[in-house]
Design a protein around this motif. Structure first.
Motif, short mmCIF file in Angstrom:
data_model
loop_
_atom_site.label_atom_id
_atom_site.label_comp_id
_atom_site.label_asym_id
_atom_site.label_seq_id
_atom_site.Cartn_x
_atom_site.Cartn_y
_atom_site.Cartn_z
N GLY A 11 -0.31 28.82 10.43
CA GLY A 11 -1.74 29.13 10.57
C GLY A 11 -1.94 30.44 11.29
O GLY A 11 -1.00 31.20 11.53
N GLY A 12 -3.20 30.72 11.63
CA GLY A 12 -3.50 31.92 12.39
C GLY A 12 -3.97 33.09 11.57
O GLY A 12 -4.22 34.18 12.12
N ARG A 13 -4.09 32.91 10.24
CA ARG A 13 -4.51 34.03 9.38
C ARG A 13 -5.93 33.84 8.84
O ARG A 13 -6.40 34.68 8.08
CB ARG A 13 -3.53 34.18 8.22
N GLY A 14 -6.58 32.74 9.21
CA GLY A 14 -7.90 32.45 8.63
C GLY A 14 -8.93 33.50 8.93
O GLY A 14 -9.69 33.92 8.03
N LEU A 15 -9.02 33.97 10.17
CA LEU A 15 -10.03 34.96 10.50
C LEU A 15 -9.72 36.32 9.91
O LEU A 15 -10.64 37.13 9.71
CB LEU A 15 -10.18 35.05 12.03
N HIS A 16 -8.45 36.61 9.63
CA HIS A 16 -8.12 37.83 8.88
C HIS A 16 -8.75 37.74 7.49
O HIS A 16 -9.28 38.75 6.98
CB HIS A 16 -6.60 38.00 8.75
N LEU A 17 -8.70 36.56 6.89
CA LEU A 17 -9.31 36.36 5.58
C LEU A 17 -10.83 36.50 5.68
O LEU A 17 -11.45 37.13 4.81
CB LEU A 17 -8.95 34.97 5.06
N VAL A 18 -11.44 35.94 6.71
CA VAL A 18 -12.88 36.06 6.91
C VAL A 18 -13.28 37.53 7.03
O VAL A 18 -14.26 37.98 6.41
CB VAL A 18 -13.31 35.26 8.16
N ALA A 19 -12.53 38.29 7.82
CA ALA A 19 -12.85 39.71 8.00
C ALA A 19 -12.68 40.49 6.71
O ALA A 19 -13.43 41.43 6.42
CB ALA A 19 -11.96 40.30 9.10
N ALA A 20 -11.69 40.11 5.89
CA ALA A 20 -11.44 40.84 4.64
C ALA A 20 -12.49 40.55 3.58
O ALA A 20 -12.83 41.44 2.77
CB ALA A 20 -10.05 40.48 4.11
N LEU A 21 -13.02 39.33 3.56
CA LEU A 21 -13.96 38.94 2.51
C LEU A 21 -15.42 39.25 2.83
O LEU A 21 -16.26 39.19 1.94
CB LEU A 21 -13.83 37.44 2.22
N SER A 22 -15.72 39.55 4.08
CA SER A 22 -17.11 39.80 4.47
C SER A 22 -17.27 41.24 4.94
O SER A 22 -16.31 41.88 5.37
CB SER A 22 -17.54 38.84 5.58
N ARG A 23 -18.50 41.72 4.84
CA ARG A 23 -18.77 43.06 5.37
C ARG A 23 -18.76 43.06 6.88
O ARG A 23 -18.26 43.98 7.51
CB ARG A 23 -20.14 43.54 4.86
N ARG A 24 -19.34 42.01 7.47
CA ARG A 24 -19.33 41.84 8.92
C ARG A 24 -19.25 40.35 9.23
O ARG A 24 -19.61 39.52 8.40
CB ARG A 24 -20.62 42.40 9.56
N TRP A 25 -18.78 40.03 10.42
CA TRP A 25 -18.81 38.65 10.88
C TRP A 25 -18.89 38.65 12.40
O TRP A 25 -18.59 39.66 13.05
CB TRP A 25 -17.59 37.87 10.38
N GLY A 26 -19.33 37.55 12.98
CA GLY A 26 -19.44 37.51 14.42
C GLY A 26 -19.78 36.11 14.91
O GLY A 26 -19.88 35.15 14.13
N THR A 27 -19.97 36.01 16.21
CA THR A 27 -20.27 34.74 16.87
C THR A 27 -21.52 34.90 17.70
O THR A 27 -21.67 35.89 18.43
CB THR A 27 -19.12 34.29 17.77
N ARG A 28 -22.44 33.96 17.60
CA ARG A 28 -23.67 33.95 18.40
C ARG A 28 -23.71 32.65 19.19
O ARG A 28 -23.67 31.55 18.60
CB ARG A 28 -24.89 34.06 17.48
N PHE A 29 -23.78 32.75 20.52
CA PHE A 29 -23.78 31.57 21.36
C PHE A 29 -25.20 31.07 21.58
O PHE A 29 -26.13 31.86 21.78
CB PHE A 29 -23.09 31.86 22.70
N LEU A 30 -25.34 29.76 21.54
CA LEU A 30 -26.64 29.10 21.67
C LEU A 30 -26.61 28.20 22.90
O LEU A 30 -25.58 28.06 23.57
CB LEU A 30 -26.93 28.28 20.42
N GLY A 31 -27.73 27.58 23.20
CA GLY A 31 -27.79 26.73 24.38
C GLY A 31 -26.90 25.51 24.28
O GLY A 31 -26.39 25.01 25.29
N ASP A 32 -26.67 25.01 23.06
CA ASP A 32 -25.88 23.79 22.89
C ASP A 32 -24.65 24.00 22.02
O ASP A 32 -24.10 23.07 21.45
CB ASP A 32 -26.73 22.68 22.29
N GLY A 33 -24.20 25.23 21.87
CA GLY A 33 -23.03 25.49 21.05
C GLY A 33 -22.99 26.93 20.59
O GLY A 33 -23.38 27.85 21.30
#
Length: 316
Positions: A281-303
């Motif tokens: 494992g460990g290659r999933g986010l490389h795939l996400v970055a390759a297939l999308s123009r941008r990606w990121g994480t947004r933190f919320l009050g409950d997750g």
């Protein structure tokens, strides 16, 4: 945003862009900026207005630090001035910062300006804001300045800005303060272009997410994006099942791009890491970055929400 020292202003502006990419809440972002400006010295300060608009909920959340409050111009031409508490300038403020939220009707205008536009030797800031509201009310709804049905509304907003600046600052050569005006037209996302699905915290959730993607992109005539989007949501949902906590929610939004969002109830931060040759494992986010123009994480009050953005096919 304004600083007295141009070099410091560039420094703070760079910090704003960096912190904005982290998708921090407005109050948290201003808290970091306040520390930065405070470190520049006791005699340094900066005014700042930071806003985050949600085109789905049709709201705008913002913080003000020594900055004039925004105005909201409704499509019928009425000008709304929210009653807000303005925090002291950055460098002189003490967190927490007050956060304000206003409702923004579709096709409304959000107007921000610096105090150099509304303040002069012959009028104070409040008098200038009254004149700004009056000027907006006079010209909004009048061709060629503002026409919600006009296909060239970018030019209309440029002319509206030019008219307001020339009215409030008629002699620009004589002014000693910078005068900045920002007017944004609010384009809300139609309900038909937003869909949300609840998923179980179970390995079968990835398969359900792929099925939802196929069905919805077919309705939106985005069949060209089905394969890539299936891989994206499968990887994101699978990561939640393996490393985070449920419940899980998938949301798809179609606007000028296709946005996929996966929500969970964990505050763990996904990070791209270098996988070894023998790692399974460990290659999933490389795939996400390759297939999308941008990606990121947004933190919320409950997750948190992990999102990806893809370009739409030409002509769609």
């Amino acid at each position: 945003m304004r600083c007295r020292d141009p070099g410091h202003q560039r420094c703070v502006a760079t910090a704003v862009r960096t912190l904005a990419d982290l998708e921090l809440e407005p109050a948290e972002l201003l808290g970091h900026l306040n520390e930065l400006v405070g470190d520049l010295g006791y005699d340094h300060y900066a005014t700042c207005a930071y806003a985050v608009c949600d085109p789905v909920a049709r709201t705008c959340s913002f913080c003000l630090a020594g900055h004039p409050p925004p105005l909201v111009v409704h499509p019928d031409g009425t000008v709304h001035s929210p009653e807000l508490a303005v925090n002291p300038p950055l460098g002189a403020a003490e967190p927490p910062f007050d956060v304000h939220e206003v409702y923004l009707p579709d096709e409304s205008l959000l107007v921000f300006c610096t105090d150099g536009l509304v303040e002069s030797a012959t009028r104070d800031t409040e008098e200038g804001l009254v004149q700004l509201r009056r000027t907006l009310a006079e010209v909004v709804g009048r061709t060629p300045y503002f026409d919600v049905g006009s296909p060239g509304d970018g030019g209309d907003l440029d002319r509206l800005c030019d008219h307001i600046v020339s009215t409030l600052v008629p002699d620009r050569e004589q002014t000693t303060d910078d005068a900045a005006l920002l007017i944004a037209r609010i384009r809300c996302t139609p309900a038909a272009y937003v869909v949300s699905y609840d998923l179980p915290h179970d390995p079968k959730a990835a398969g359900q997410a792929r099925a939802h993607v196929r069905d919805r992109l077919g309705v939106w005539d985005l069949d060209e994006l089905v394969m890539a989007t299936e891989l994206l949501v499968s990887e994101l949902v699978g990561n939640v099942v393996r490393h985070a906590q449920g419940p899980i929610r998938l949301r798809l939004l179609r606007s000028r791009s296709l946005i996929c969002e996966v929500y969970d109830h964990s505050l763990t931060t996904p990070r791209i890491r270098r996988a070894g040759y023998t790692d399974e494992g460990g290659r999933g986010l490389h795939l996400v970055a390759a297939l999308s123009r941008r990606w990121g994480t947004r933190f919320l009050g409950d997750g948190k929400c992990i999102w990806t953005e893809q370009d739409l096919p030409p002509g769609s």
